[in-house]
Write an enzyme that holds these catalytic residues in place. Structure first.
Site, short mmCIF file in Angstrom:
data_model
loop_
_atom_site.label_atom_id
_atom_site.label_comp_id
_atom_site.label_asym_id
_atom_site.label_seq_id
_atom_site.Cartn_x
_atom_site.Cartn_y
_atom_site.Cartn_z
N LYS A 36 2.87 8.96 -62.57
CA LYS A 36 4.01 8.90 -61.65
C LYS A 36 5.20 8.33 -62.39
CE LYS A 36 5.88 8.74 -57.40
NZ LYS A 36 6.29 9.97 -56.71
N ASN A 78 7.61 12.78 -48.95
CA ASN A 78 6.16 12.92 -48.86
C ASN A 78 5.85 13.94 -47.76
OD1 ASN A 78 3.32 12.43 -48.28
ND2 ASN A 78 3.54 10.55 -49.45
N HIS A 113 0.33 4.09 -57.35
CA HIS A 113 0.20 5.49 -57.72
C HIS A 113 -0.49 5.62 -59.07
CE1 HIS A 113 3.18 6.18 -54.53
NE2 HIS A 113 2.76 7.43 -54.53
#
Length: 238
Positions: free
Chosen positions: A139, A102, A135
């Site tokens: 995803k 991330n 999410h």
């Protein structure tokens, strides 16, 4: 800075917008429809490649960047069993590689909070730790790469947990990660410590992809002139 985008989905387009706004140039946009452009001839025009594809293509994409002598920023998840090979090849070929599960600056600060909280909770066996990640429905991997990073940080400190599982569990040695896919959620990660007396929870919620995209561009700027294997900890001096 001249950027080759490898992966031109929602994330690639968000990176493009931020890069252009900062005065950078996109010299290649490579996606499933034009994979043949991922070669030395195309990449030689780039100062850096930013790779956001998927677990089935990331490894080979990274190697092609090494072959073209182009620094590569990678945000693809689900392929990390090959990370030792990529690390060894990067160092052997004197290339530059930066991986992050991330790229959000906020998430990377959250990683540091998570490690510190886990360290504090390690000697408190009355607390059970669990995780949840949310999410959008597109995803593909579950749990998310960010959730796995968070879980591994917890396991390193809270040794009463021996492994993570991607479901609810009552086994005291397992760290439960619950994955939810709900549109349009760009990403939420929650770590819960619960006891009969009280709960402690830390949460990171992304409001858009802009944080991830902005961090990837910052990483691309930072890696210029460097050789080796890096992470966002290096970029942010954490």
């Amino acid at each position: 800075m001249k950027i080759a985008l490898i992966g031109y989905g929602k994330m690639g387009k968000a990176i493009e917008a931020i890069a252009i706004a900062k005065g950078h140039e996109i010299v290649a946009r490579i996606d499933k429809e034009n994979q043949d452009l991922l070669n030395k001839e195309t990449l030689q025009h780039a100062d850096v490649a930013i790779e956001f594809t998927g677990p089935e293509t990331a490894y080979n994409n990274i190697l092609k960047c090494f072959e073209a002598n182009v620094p590569v920023i990678c945000g693809s998840t689900g392929w990390l069993e090959k990370m030792p090979e990529v690390t060894a090849l990067c160092l052997q070929k004197n290339q530059a590689f930066l991986y992050a599960s991330n790229f959000s600056i906020g998430v990377n600060i959250f990683f540091e909070l998570n490690k510190r909280l886990a360290e504090l909770m390690a000697p408190q066996p009355q607390y059970n730790v669990t995780m949840e990640e949310i999410h959008h429905t597109q995803k593909r991997d579950a749990p998310s790469g960010t959730a796995i990073s968070l879980a591994e940080q917890v396991l390193e400190k809270v040794t009463r947990k021996q492994n993570w599982v991607n479901n609810e569990t009552t086994a005291p040695t397992e760290l439960s990660i619950i994955s939810k896919r709900i549109d349009p959620a760009p990403g939420t990660h929650i770590i819960n410590y619960t006891s009969p007396i009280d709960d402690i929870t830390i949460t990171h919620t992304a409001h858009s992809r802009e944080g991830f995209a902005s961090g990837a561009v910052v990483a691309a700027e930072w890696i210029q002139g460097r050789k080796g294997v890096f992470s966002m900890k290096d970029v942010l001096s954490l």
